[in-house]
Write an enzyme that holds these catalytic residues in place. Structure first.
Site, PDB file in Angstrom:
ATOM      1  N   ASP A   8     106.705 -25.365   3.272  1.00 38.68           N
ATOM      2  CA  ASP A   8     106.308 -26.006   2.021  1.00 38.68           C
ATOM      3  C   ASP A   8     107.130 -25.547   0.803  1.00 38.68           C
ATOM      4  O   ASP A   8     107.083 -24.371   0.423  1.00 38.68           O
ATOM      5  CB  ASP A   8     104.842 -25.715   1.718  1.00 38.68           C
ATOM      6  CG  ASP A   8     103.923 -26.013   2.886  1.00 38.68           C
ATOM      7  OD1 ASP A   8     104.234 -25.596   4.011  1.00 38.68           O
ATOM      8  OD2 ASP A   8     102.858 -26.629   2.672  1.00 38.68           O
ATOM      9  N   HIS A  68      98.570 -33.419   0.249  1.00 39.45           N
ATOM     10  CA  HIS A  68      98.869 -33.781  -1.142  1.00 39.45           C
ATOM     11  C   HIS A  68      99.932 -34.872  -1.218  1.00 39.45           C
ATOM     12  O   HIS A  68     100.600 -35.023  -2.248  1.00 39.45           O
ATOM     13  CB  HIS A  68      99.340 -32.550  -1.916  1.00 39.45           C
ATOM     14  CG  HIS A  68      98.296 -31.501  -2.101  1.00 39.45           C
ATOM     15  ND1 HIS A  68      97.195 -31.673  -2.922  1.00 39.45           N
ATOM     16  CD2 HIS A  68      98.163 -30.258  -1.559  1.00 39.45           C
ATOM     17  CE1 HIS A  68      96.446 -30.582  -2.884  1.00 39.45           C
ATOM     18  NE2 HIS A  68      96.999 -29.708  -2.059  1.00 39.45           N
ATOM     19  N   HIS A 179     101.231 -25.656   5.476  1.00 43.92           N
ATOM     20  CA  HIS A 179     100.042 -25.793   4.634  1.00 43.92           C
ATOM     21  C   HIS A 179      99.517 -24.490   4.052  1.00 43.92           C
ATOM     22  O   HIS A 179      99.120 -24.455   2.892  1.00 43.92           O
ATOM     23  CB  HIS A 179      98.898 -26.505   5.372  1.00 43.92           C
ATOM     24  CG  HIS A 179      97.658 -26.690   4.552  1.00 43.92           C
ATOM     25  ND1 HIS A 179      97.626 -27.459   3.408  1.00 43.92           N
ATOM     26  CD2 HIS A 179      96.395 -26.214   4.693  1.00 43.92           C
ATOM     27  CE1 HIS A 179      96.405 -27.458   2.903  1.00 43.92           C
ATOM     28  NE2 HIS A 179      95.647 -26.700   3.654  1.00 43.92           N
ATOM     29  N   HIS A 181     101.125 -21.582   3.522  1.00 40.94           N
ATOM     30  CA  HIS A 181     102.132 -20.900   2.693  1.00 40.94           C
ATOM     31  C   HIS A 181     102.360 -19.443   3.072  1.00 40.94           C
ATOM     32  O   HIS A 181     103.039 -18.710   2.349  1.00 40.94           O
ATOM     33  CB  HIS A 181     101.753 -20.966   1.198  1.00 40.94           C
ATOM     34  CG  HIS A 181     101.772 -22.337   0.623  1.00 40.94           C
ATOM     35  ND1 HIS A 181     101.846 -22.580  -0.741  1.00 40.94           N
ATOM     36  CD2 HIS A 181     101.721 -23.560   1.205  1.00 40.94           C
ATOM     37  CE1 HIS A 181     101.842 -23.884  -0.962  1.00 40.94           C
ATOM     38  NE2 HIS A 181     101.754 -24.489   0.214  1.00 40.94           N
TER      39      HIS A 181
END
Length: 270
Positions: A8, A68, A179, A181
């Site tokens: 991410d 998101h 997701h 992190h």
């Protein structure tokens, strides 16, 4: 084939690190295909069209999103114009874009990329990720229809990601989690030849709380009360992800290792 997956991208710091470092990594490591999860690249929530262009221009062949996916409203239309962006496979059936696509890598080799959202501890009950992923992989057989297949499992629970790895073993070249992190240390090649990593981590400033400036998250944990918005941390970012080398004939992984470049978690090259 030499494939790099980056976790991410988190805010401006993550974008800057990708833009500055990915072109050289691509050349130095002889990468054939690069996938970047970009779902937090814009202000820590979603991906704008302009920031997607920046990541693609830096050397990504494909960008995956996540829960998101459409926080930045221009992505609703941009994703229809840009086939190199993949939204979750089991998202709303009326969502724009595609959840899986075949791309062309170096020497004309074909790479399937798909992303799926987990169900455990997620805010919304997405469709079953296992049956959705299986259908896509079975219709793109390794070593036949495609030379490699990458599955991005965007999920909260490590157990669900691990289960997906075993479910896809032998049908995918790489199953990697995103997701949370936080990079995990369990890179491995599973029994039937699929490379696996529970979480790729983030491309962001690790002097933070999962990429956010520390003060507001700490305040909320200590007091239970919000005072300000979360803001992405702006210090030097580390590129975190996974490198996998595959056999073109079978699509199976030959080698896998975690990648940490720059910032606080720098490691050696593959």
């Amino acid at each position: 084939m030499r494939i790099l997956f980056l976790g991410d991208v988190m805010g401006r710091a993550g974008r800057a690190a990708v833009a500055a470092r990915l072109p050289k990594l691509r050349a130095d490591w002889g990468l054939d295909f690069v996938v970047v999860n970009g779902e937090n690249a814009t202000s820590g929530a979603g991906l704008s069209g302009d920031h997607a262009k920046l990541i693609l221009e830096a050397g990504a062949d494909c960008i995956t999103l996540g829960d998101h996916a459409f926080d930045q409203k221009d992505m609703l239309s941009f994703i229809e114009q840009e086939p190199r962006i993949i939204r979750p496979l089991n998202f709303s059936k009326v969502a724009p874009g595609k959840g899986a696509r075949v791309f062309t890598a170096t020497q004309g080799r074909r790479v399937l990329v798909t992303q799926v959202l987990g169900q455990v501890f997620m805010k919304r009950p997405f469709d079953d990720p296992f049956s959705a992923t299986e259908a896509v992989l079975k219709s793109h057989a390794l070593g036949a229809a495609v030379q490699a297949a990458v599955v991005d499992v965007h999920a909260e629970a490590t157990s669900e990601k691990m289960a997906m790895g075993h479910w896809c073993d032998g049908m995918a070249s790489l199953v990697v989690g995103t997701h949370t992190h936080v990079p995990t240390g369990d890179a491995q090649i599973m029994t039937k030849g699929t490379a696996y990593l529970t979480d790729a981590g983030m491309c962001g400033d690790y002097n933070s709380v999962i990429g956010m400036e520390k003060l507001e998250p700490l305040r909320r944990f200590v007091t239970g009360m919000p005072k300000a918005r979360f803001e992405p941390a702006a210090g030097e970012a580390t590129l975190s992800g996974v490198f996998v080398e595959t056999d073109d004939k079978t699509g199976r992984a030959l080698r896998v290792r975690m990648i940490r470049v720059g910032g606080r978690l720098e490691e050696a090259t593959p």
